[in-house]
Design a protein around this motif. Structure first.
Motif, PDB file in Angstrom:
ATOM      1  N   VAL A   1       0.931  -1.278  -0.066  1.00 29.78           N
ATOM      2  CA  VAL A   1       0.014   0.078   0.135  1.00 29.78           C
ATOM      3  C   VAL A   1       0.814   1.395  -0.032  1.00 29.78           C
ATOM      4  CG1 VAL A   1      -1.625   1.230   1.421  1.00 29.78           C
ATOM      5  CG2 VAL A   1      -1.754  -1.120   1.197  1.00 29.78           C
ATOM      6  N   GLU A   2       1.981   1.184   0.801  1.00 26.10           N
ATOM      7  CA  GLU A   2       2.763   2.572   1.029  1.00 26.10           C
ATOM      8  C   GLU A   2       3.621   2.561  -0.398  1.00 26.10           C
ATOM      9  OE1 GLU A   2       4.873   1.623   4.570  1.00 26.10           O
ATOM     10  OE2 GLU A   2       3.117   1.756   5.812  1.00 26.10           O
ATOM     11  N   ALA A   3       3.941   1.586  -0.785  1.00 23.54           N
ATOM     12  CA  ALA A   3       4.698   1.708  -2.200  1.00 23.54           C
ATOM     13  C   ALA A   3       3.857   2.399  -3.141  1.00 23.54           C
ATOM     14  CB  ALA A   3       5.267   0.256  -2.364  1.00 23.54           C
ATOM     15  N   ILE A   4       2.687   1.715  -3.323  1.00 24.96           N
ATOM     16  CA  ILE A   4       1.890   2.179  -4.375  1.00 24.96           C
ATOM     17  C   ILE A   4       1.713   3.882  -4.290  1.00 24.96           C
ATOM     18  CG2 ILE A   4      -0.688   2.232  -5.063  1.00 24.96           C
ATOM     19  CD1 ILE A   4      -0.608  -0.841  -4.778  1.00 24.96           C
ATOM     20  N   PHE A   5       1.112   4.265  -3.247  1.00 24.58           N
ATOM     21  CA  PHE A   5       0.969   5.688  -2.940  1.00 24.58           C
ATOM     22  C   PHE A   5       2.186   6.385  -3.195  1.00 24.58           C
ATOM     23  CE2 PHE A   5      -2.738   4.388  -0.499  1.00 24.58           C
ATOM     24  CZ  PHE A   5      -3.768   5.066  -1.359  1.00 24.58           C
ATOM     25  N   GLU A   6       3.243   5.676  -2.827  1.00 20.95           N
ATOM     26  CA  GLU A   6       4.615   6.663  -2.883  1.00 20.95           C
ATOM     27  C   GLU A   6       4.776   6.902  -4.453  1.00 20.95           C
ATOM     28  OE1 GLU A   6       7.586   4.613  -0.855  1.00 20.95           O
ATOM     29  OE2 GLU A   6       6.752   5.440   1.222  1.00 20.95           O
ATOM     30  N   ARG A   7       4.522   5.713  -5.164  1.00 23.10           N
ATOM     31  CA  ARG A   7       4.641   5.847  -6.825  1.00 23.10           C
ATOM     32  C   ARG A   7       3.629   6.868  -7.266  1.00 23.10           C
ATOM     33  NH1 ARG A   7       5.255   0.184  -6.451  1.00 23.10           N
ATOM     34  NH2 ARG A   7       3.423  -0.111  -7.550  1.00 23.10           N
ATOM     35  N   LEU A   8       2.291   6.959  -6.443  1.00 24.63           N
ATOM     36  CA  LEU A   8       1.466   7.974  -7.310  1.00 24.63           C
ATOM     37  C   LEU A   8       1.970   9.264  -6.618  1.00 24.63           C
ATOM     38  CD1 LEU A   8      -1.630   5.739  -6.431  1.00 24.63           C
ATOM     39  CD2 LEU A   8      -0.991   6.433  -8.535  1.00 24.63           C
TER      40      LEU A   8
ATOM     41  N   PHE B   1       2.066  10.474  -3.318  1.00 28.78           N
ATOM     42  CA  PHE B   1       1.327  10.817  -2.103  1.00 28.78           C
ATOM     43  C   PHE B   1       2.356  10.931  -1.144  1.00 28.78           C
ATOM     44  CE2 PHE B   1      -2.029   9.506  -4.715  1.00 28.78           C
ATOM     45  CZ  PHE B   1      -3.488  10.082  -4.099  1.00 28.78           C
ATOM     46  N   SER B   2       2.003  11.677  -0.129  1.00 26.49           N
ATOM     47  CA  SER B   2       2.956  11.721   1.054  1.00 26.49           C
ATOM     48  C   SER B   2       2.237  10.744   2.284  1.00 26.49           C
ATOM     49  CB  SER B   2       2.920  13.052   1.686  1.00 26.49           C
ATOM     50  OG  SER B   2       3.632  13.012   2.839  1.00 26.49           O
ATOM     51  N   VAL B   3       3.034   9.745   2.522  1.00 21.63           N
ATOM     52  CA  VAL B   3       2.408   8.627   3.310  1.00 21.63           C
ATOM     53  C   VAL B   3       2.925   8.835   4.769  1.00 21.63           C
ATOM     54  CG1 VAL B   3       2.063   6.116   3.517  1.00 21.63           C
ATOM     55  CG2 VAL B   3       2.385   7.235   1.370  1.00 21.63           C
ATOM     56  N   VAL B   4       1.891   8.691   5.816  1.00 21.65           N
ATOM     57  CA  VAL B   4       2.264   8.583   7.194  1.00 21.65           C
ATOM     58  C   VAL B   4       1.635   7.563   7.740  1.00 21.65           C
ATOM     59  CG1 VAL B   4       2.452  10.200   9.442  1.00 21.65           C
ATOM     60  CG2 VAL B   4       2.882  11.384   7.376  1.00 21.65           C
ATOM     61  N   ARG B   5       2.124   6.820   8.276  1.00 22.34           N
ATOM     62  CA  ARG B   5       1.751   5.595   9.281  1.00 22.34           C
ATOM     63  C   ARG B   5       0.905   6.148  10.408  1.00 22.34           C
ATOM     64  NH1 ARG B   5      -0.870   1.131   9.147  1.00 22.34           N
ATOM     65  NH2 ARG B   5       0.113  -0.934   9.096  1.00 22.34           N
ATOM     66  N   ILE B   6      -0.308   5.662  10.810  1.00 22.77           N
ATOM     67  CA  ILE B   6      -0.916   5.969  11.846  1.00 22.77           C
ATOM     68  C   ILE B   6      -1.593   4.594  12.460  1.00 22.77           C
ATOM     69  CG2 ILE B   6      -1.490   8.317  11.291  1.00 22.77           C
ATOM     70  CD1 ILE B   6      -4.251   7.132  10.441  1.00 22.77           C
ATOM     71  N   ALA B   7      -2.215   4.653  13.671  1.00 21.42           N
ATOM     72  CA  ALA B   7      -2.676   3.674  14.390  1.00 21.42           C
ATOM     73  C   ALA B   7      -3.372   2.489  13.709  1.00 21.42           C
ATOM     74  CB  ALA B   7      -3.283   3.859  15.509  1.00 21.42           C
TER      75      ALA B   7
ATOM     76  N   GLY C   1      -4.187   2.780  10.404  1.00 23.54           N
ATOM     77  CA  GLY C   1      -4.138   2.947   8.754  1.00 23.54           C
ATOM     78  C   GLY C   1      -2.924   3.917   8.399  1.00 23.54           C
ATOM     79  N   TRP C   2      -3.205   4.689   7.332  1.00 25.42           N
ATOM     80  CA  TRP C   2      -2.401   5.806   6.962  1.00 25.42           C
ATOM     81  C   TRP C   2      -2.943   7.289   6.902  1.00 25.42           C
ATOM     82  CZ3 TRP C   2      -3.510   0.851   4.783  1.00 25.42           C
ATOM     83  CH2 TRP C   2      -2.387   0.119   4.918  1.00 25.42           C
ATOM     84  N   LEU C   3      -2.245   8.321   6.908  1.00 31.86           N
ATOM     85  CA  LEU C   3      -2.636   9.637   6.595  1.00 31.86           C
ATOM     86  C   LEU C   3      -1.785  10.113   5.319  1.00 31.86           C
ATOM     87  CD1 LEU C   3      -4.091  12.175   7.590  1.00 31.86           C
ATOM     88  CD2 LEU C   3      -2.061  12.843   8.589  1.00 31.86           C
ATOM     89  N   LEU C   4      -2.591  10.209   4.494  1.00 31.13           N
ATOM     90  CA  LEU C   4      -2.206  10.411   3.247  1.00 31.13           C
ATOM     91  C   LEU C   4      -2.368  11.890   2.751  1.00 31.13           C
ATOM     92  CD1 LEU C   4      -3.479   7.300   1.681  1.00 31.13           C
ATOM     93  CD2 LEU C   4      -1.150   7.736   1.891  1.00 31.13           C
ATOM     94  N   THR C   5      -1.511  12.675   2.194  1.00 33.25           N
ATOM     95  CA  THR C   5      -1.386  13.914   1.558  1.00 33.25           C
ATOM     96  C   THR C   5      -1.304  13.796   0.234  1.00 33.25           C
ATOM     97  OG1 THR C   5      -0.383  14.576   3.521  1.00 33.25           O
ATOM     98  CG2 THR C   5      -0.377  16.211   1.487  1.00 33.25           C
ATOM     99  N   ALA C   6      -2.347  14.366  -0.360  1.00 28.00           N
ATOM    100  CA  ALA C   6      -2.454  13.886  -2.163  1.00 28.00           C
ATOM    101  C   ALA C   6      -1.502  14.968  -2.707  1.00 28.00           C
ATOM    102  CB  ALA C   6      -3.798  14.186  -2.650  1.00 28.00           C
ATOM    103  N   PRO C   7      -0.918  14.566  -4.089  1.00 24.39           N
ATOM    104  CA  PRO C   7      -0.124  15.518  -4.527  1.00 24.39           C
ATOM    105  C   PRO C   7      -0.990  16.640  -5.223  1.00 24.39           C
ATOM    106  CG  PRO C   7      -0.413  13.553  -5.749  1.00 24.39           C
ATOM    107  CD  PRO C   7      -0.714  13.355  -4.503  1.00 24.39           C
ATOM    108  N   SER C   8      -0.202  17.764  -5.549  1.00 26.67           N
ATOM    109  CA  SER C   8      -1.180  18.750  -6.071  1.00 26.67           C
ATOM    110  C   SER C   8      -1.847  18.715  -7.360  1.00 26.67           C
ATOM    111  CB  SER C   8      -0.177  20.114  -6.426  1.00 26.67           C
ATOM    112  OG  SER C   8       0.679  20.005  -7.476  1.00 26.67           O
ATOM    113  N   TYR C   9      -1.365  17.671  -8.005  1.00 21.56           N
ATOM    114  CA  TYR C   9      -2.148  17.160  -9.420  1.00 21.56           C
ATOM    115  C   TYR C   9      -3.113  16.499  -9.178  1.00 21.56           C
ATOM    116  CZ  TYR C   9       1.500  13.631  -9.075  1.00 21.56           C
ATOM    117  OH  TYR C   9       2.297  12.672  -8.785  1.00 21.56           O
TER     118      TYR C   9
END
Length: 795
Positions: free
Chosen positions: A428-435, A437-443, A445-453
């Motif tokens: 999951v983290e690898a997919i979002f990093e390739r997309l 996204f900024s990925v932060v692991r939380i209890a 799941g994940w907190l994800l910050t979408a790229p501007s595009y």
């Protein structure tokens, strides 16, 4: 979005062939409509130099050329092309070459002169038509003897991707490459050096942004001293053509190239033609602009424009103006690159009859962080190809109106529930990093910050979809769905719409489905008193009003059939009508309706009876059939009315509990031409809720006692509706079972202003035989009530 495969592979190069790449994109939600080679299949065609040319001794239209193909000796080729000349670089098919269509080149003699090959035009080697009647000419620096497929990069395919509206980030090779990188995990790299191109001199053009909410970012700079005669490089022309664009001039080609490569629209103005300050403002009503395609448009208030002191010079985000266009004589330009809010551009191109690649992108959304990168890329290309000097970049940025990036929480449990598979956390983290996204692991799941595009990312399910399509829908388990299905019980008191439709079909009608938006002129003609909703972004000018009646669509269907020699038409439609209501969240009250229209013979012609045209009572009978199915016939009254859409003498309202629930009648003769129909058209429309609730039948024993009938003929005023007489006759009585009309007479024995209506009274008691006295008493009471109520006299 159409693009070259080789261009894409400069950004990311997965180990897939073109078809595998297309399939992977389609499975990831970017459906590929076409995969086409950019040229036909051919071999042994090389770059050749025409050294000399002489006229053929025995043919006026042939020339004998000596051609250098990179071998030790010149090759003699007889050529009939009109444009062949010494010094040209051309495509030469050598002996043994195979051209498209399995055409093989052999040694030959043409009118007695040996020819050892063939000089080729574009179509002869399967290239797109270059508009030249003759040979396809190559640049003067083309290397002699090089395979034309390699020189022109013809081992390439063109892919056409049909993007969904939410994936505006993929309207570029960069955007497609990001997704291919995410899907395949192949390395991703920018194939050119990105650098700041701003010069040291200030920008000589003053910029004023009066609408920062609509244009939160506006960049501009001046480029001067470049070579206006510089030609667009072959590689750039090829990529434009393979993306469906025609090369025009260097400046225009660069802006189009960056548009396709990075997805950022931009525009270049001729600096010498600008007057004063460049302004981003709203148009004033009545201002005019002649666009680049030489179309004059009159602007409306609320349209975002680019202007200078002379007036409007461009329709913001859509198209530039002709007055400041760049020409071959332009030696200095003002480059603009901006971010426009989607709502400021949406619908503007269509409103003025325009459609451009820029408007298509801005309407769907463009990366707000992209203008700086795109402008530097365009400047870099221009300076590399044509030279020149760049000023400082003047930037006007309103941070408060810039779009913010979305932060979304994705829970592991949600991912399992929605996809049906536990995707490993590292995947999951690898997919979002390739997309991106900024990925932060939380209890949980994940907190994800979408790229501007990725401005389409808003909620958790958006993230689930991203994992699903990149992980691969084919990789999801094929588990049976454990979802119990409970059929909704249909109460006996509820009528089924399908049953009503079937009844109409069995009576010779055909169902039609028409648009909910209609021409405003027809809407006003048919229902001038009903408030209607106007679309802000209509498909076309004749589809801008939301219908308040189903009649426009039915009449359009009749006109369509009549124009194709169909004289007998019977159509119906069920659908929503929309009444403007500002109190509703949608701005309209939606009411389900059922409507029908008939024209022409009541039945197909036959040998045994004379055909007649359908009339009011034929349609009324069909309406009564529907009412009878719902056990509503006794509750619906037909009352004469005046409806703007209907003939004043042949129209009625359908009244239930004192409220109008429908109308029936003949289309007003004055509207025949407006609606494009001919003949006598009859129509009805009724609210579905008036038909959908039935009275549940109650079982009752059949009386075993005899029925008594009495026939009464009443003389009433000619203008009196028969319904009023029936209402008067239906007195309260336990023995009056039914009243039927069996005759209406006008003529001898009846005054000219009167008519005779004959009724049959059916009398019966459930538990005993009727006595003459009570029958006569009831008849006397009916006669008295009829006289008192409607002045009816017994004939």
């Amino acid at each position: 979005m159409k693009f070259s495969e080789n261009w894409l592979r400069q950004w990311t190069n997965p180990e897939w062939d073109a078809n595998e790449l297309a399939e992977a994109l389609s499975l990831a939600g970017l459906e590929v409509d076409a995969v086409e080679p950019v040229a036909g299949q051919f071999s042994h065609v090389v770059v050749a130099h025409v050294v000399s040319m002489e006229k053929h001794p025995d043919a006026d239209k042939l020339n004998v050329t000596q051609v250098d193909v990179g071998q030790s000796e010149l090759v003699q080729i007889v050529c009939g092309a009109k444009n062949v000349a010494p010094g040209q670089k051309v495509c030469c098919a050598m002996v043994g070459a195979v051209l498209p269509g399995d055409f093989k080149i052999k040694k030959a003699k043409l009118r007695g002169v040996p020819s050892n090959g063939m000089l080729c035009g574009a179509s002869e080697i399967g290239l797109p038509d270059d508009g030249v009647d003759g040979l396809h000419l190559l640049p003067s620096d083309a290397p002699i003897g090089m395979d034309v497929r390699d020189y022109l990069d013809l081992n390439d395919t063109s892919l056409d991707v049909d993007l969904t509206p939410n994936r505006a980030d993929c309207f570029s090779v960069l955007g497609i490459a990001r997704d291919v990188h995410a899907i395949s995990a192949a390395p991703f790299k920018v194939p050119f050096v990105e650098c700041e191109m701003a010069g040291s001199e200030p920008c000589s053009v003053a910029i004023q942004v009066a609408e920062p909410k609509a244009c939160p970012k506006y960049l501009g700079c001046v480029v001067s001293g470049f070579n206006p005669q510089a030609a667009t490089p072959v590689w750039m022309k090829q990529r434009l053509e393979r993306s469906g664009l025609r090369p025009l001039s260097l400046t225009v080609d660069i802006t189009n190239y960056v548009l396709l490569e990075m997805g950022q629209p931009m525009h270049a103005f001729d600096l010498a033609k600008l007057q004063g300050t460049v302004q981003v403002r709203m148009a004033q009503a009545g201002e005019k602009l002649i666009t680049l395609d030489e179309k004059e448009i009159t602007l409306k208030e609320g349209t975002l424009v680019i202007a200078d002191d002379s007036g409007v010079i461009a329709l913001a985000g859509v198209m530039g103006g002709l007055s400041t266009s760049v020409t071959d004589a332009t030696s200095a330009i003002f480059f603009e690159c901006a971010h426009f809010a989607p709502l400021a551009i949406t619908g503007k191109a269509r409103a003025y009859g325009l459609h451009t690649d820029s408007s298509m992108r801005f309407e769907r959304g463009v990366d707000p962080m992209l203008p700086e990168r795109a402008l530097n890329r365009a400047l870099s290309l221009l300076l590399e190809i044509a030279g020149g000097e760049v000023s400082q970049i003047s930037a006007h940025i309103s941070d408060e109106y810039m779009p913010s990036v979305a932060q979304i929480t994705l829970r592991e449990q949600t991912l399992v529930e929605k996809l049906g598979v536990a995707v490993p956390a590292e995947t999951v983290e690898a997919i979002f990093e390739r997309l991106g996204f900024s990925v932060v692991r939380i209890a949980d799941g994940w907190l994800l910050t979408a790229p501007s595009y990725r401005f389409d990312m808003q909620i958790e399910m958006d993230l689930v979809e991203e994992i699903g399509r990149v992980y691969g829908y084919n990789n999801l388990p094929e588990d049976p769905v454990m979802a119990p299905i409970t059929l909704r019980e249909l109460p006996e008191s509820e009528q089924e719409l399908m049953a009503l439709k079937i009844a109409l079909v069995q009576n010779g009608y055909n169902e039609v489905v028409t648009y909910s938006f209609v021409e405003e002129k027809k809407q006003i003609a048919l229902a001038p008193d009903l408030p209607y909703v106007l679309l802000q972004n209509p498909i076309s000018e004749d589809m801008k009003a939301m219908r308040t009646t189903l009649f426009p669509g039915l009449l359009q269907s009749i006109a369509y059939n009549q124009n194709r020699q169909q004289g007998r038409v019977r159509v119906f439609e069920s659908g929503l009508v929309f009444y403007k209501n500002d109190q509703e969240a949608t701005g309209a009250t939606q009411v389900p309706m059922l409507a029908a229209a008939i024209v022409g013979p009541v039945a197909a012609s036959g040998w045994d009876e004379k055909s007649r045209n359908a009339d009011f009572f034929d349609l009324k009978g069909d309406v009564e059939t529907l009412l009878r199915m719902s056990h509503q016939l006794g509750k619906i009254r037909f009352e004469a009315c005046r409806n703007p859409a209907l003939h004043p003498g042949q129209s009625a309202s359908l009244m239930k509990d004192g409220k109008e629930v429908g109308v029936i009648g003949q289309l007003h003769p004055q509207l025949l031409k407006t609606m494009g129909v001919s003949g006598t058209v009859f129509m009805f429309q009724i609210r579905q809720d008036a038909l959908m609730t039935m009275d549940v039948p109650a079982a009752q024993g059949i009386s075993k006692f005899p029925e008594v009938q009495r026939d009464l003929a009443f003389v009433v005023e000619q203008s009196l509706p028969v319904q009023q007489l029936l209402d008067a006759v239906h007195v309260e009585s336990e023995i009056l079972r039914n009243v039927e009309i069996f005759d209406i007479y006008r003529g001898q024995g009846v005054e000219p202003n009167q008519k005779s209506v004959a009724l049959t009274l059916k009398l019966q008691h459930q538990e005993r035989t009727l006595e003459d006295a009570e029958v006569e008493a009831l008849v006397a009471r009916i006669l008295q009530v009829a006289k008192d109520t409607v002045n009816a006299q017994l004939r």
